[in-house]
Design an enzyme around this catalytic site. Structure first.
Site, PDB file in Angstrom:
ATOM      1  N   SER A 110      65.824  -0.573  14.635  1.00 33.84           N
ATOM      2  CA  SER A 110      66.385   0.085  15.810  1.00 33.84           C
ATOM      3  C   SER A 110      65.386   1.091  16.355  1.00 33.84           C
ATOM      4  CB  SER A 110      67.688   0.805  15.445  1.00 33.84           C
ATOM      5  OG  SER A 110      68.132   1.646  16.489  1.00 33.84           O
ATOM      6  N   TYR A 147      72.213   6.327   9.789  1.00 32.18           N
ATOM      7  CA  TYR A 147      71.797   5.146  10.554  1.00 32.18           C
ATOM      8  C   TYR A 147      70.307   5.161  10.870  1.00 32.18           C
ATOM      9  CZ  TYR A 147      71.761   1.445  14.019  1.00 32.18           C
ATOM     10  OH  TYR A 147      71.474   0.286  14.700  1.00 32.18           O
TER      11      TYR A 147
END
Length: 258
Positions: free
Chosen positions: A132, A146
């Site tokens: 990401s 995350y």
């Protein structure tokens, strides 16, 4: 093999591979969604659908043992399965954090480790790790683990690429920004995310193509979308203090911190 294949980027990658005639092993938690995708793609290629919950510590070993029993040899691995846990780190039960780390870190490493001998045996083995853009940016409050998990995946990809440079085994970390999928519905942050400007959003099919193209080109880091590449280029030259200040100022727009 594509993990997390039942929605979002995983589905887009599976469809892109099938369009090029690549036989597939698809895995995800949701059997009905997985079987529907497999039925769609079987019109083009051979597809095996295996339901697996990677939050289960024994799932990876069972998954690999099952496909090996059927005589399947994996040439390409797409580590895509993932999700987010919104909220403050200390406001979330540890069992949820532990399951998240199992899926996002441990399962990625174990599945890669178990399949690497098979992938290395092919003259054109491939590993695509769906990381990401968050893994390239400073940490922020909310979804505390995350960005850290995605940063791990990026560094893991870089190391794998170097360790296998003696072969034509290519490893890419795909680092998309905000991508239209079910991700934010699952985390309960859809209303918050819908306030973002249209330019911030990427299309899952375009992200899939960017990742697969980067993999074939031998690029270890792939950032889809010129705006995200520009943002990365601009922010990487700022001091850590300024980067953290920027994240702190903007985190409330994209993260639940309660």
């Amino acid at each position: 093999m594509v993990t997390g294949a039942s929605s979002g980027i995983g589905t887009a990658i599976a469809r892109a591979l099938a369009a090029h005639g690549v036989p597939l092993v698809l895995t995800a938690r949701r059997t009905e969604r997985l079987e529907a995708l497999a039925a769609e793609l079987r019109a083009r290629v051979e597809v095996q659908a295996v339901t697996a919950d990677l939050a289960d510590p024994g799932a990876v070993a069972a998954l690999v043992e099952g496909i090996e029993t059927r005589g399947v040899r994996v040439r390409m691995l797409v580590n895509n399965a993932g999700y987010g846990v919104p909220g403050r780190f200390d406001a979330v039960d540890w069992t949820r954090h532990a399951a998240f780390l199992q899926v996002m870190v441990t399962a990625v490493c174990e599945l890669t480790w178990r399949l690497l001998p098979s992938i290395r045996a092919f003259p054109d083995g491939r590993i695509l790790n769906v990381a990401s853009f968050a893994g390239l940016m400073p940490g922020s409050r909310g979804q505390t683990l995350y960005g850290a998990a995605k940063a791990f995946m990026i560094r893991f990809s870089e190391s794998l690429a170097q360790e296998n440079a003696d072969r034509d085994l290519r490893v890419t970390a795909l680092c998309p920004g905000f991508t239209r999928s079910e991700f934010h519905d699952v985390t309960g942050t859809r209303a918050m995310m819908d306030r973002l400007p249209a330019w911030a959003w990427l299309d899952a099919d375009a992200v899939a193509r960017a990742g697969l193209d980067a993999l074939e080109q031998g690029r270890v880091i792939a950032i889809p979308g010129w705006r995200y590449r520009l943002l990365h280029g601009l922010t990487r030259h700022l001091s850590d203090q300024r980067r953290l200040a920027l994240m702190a100022r903007n985190a409330s727009k994209i993260r639940r911190s309660d």
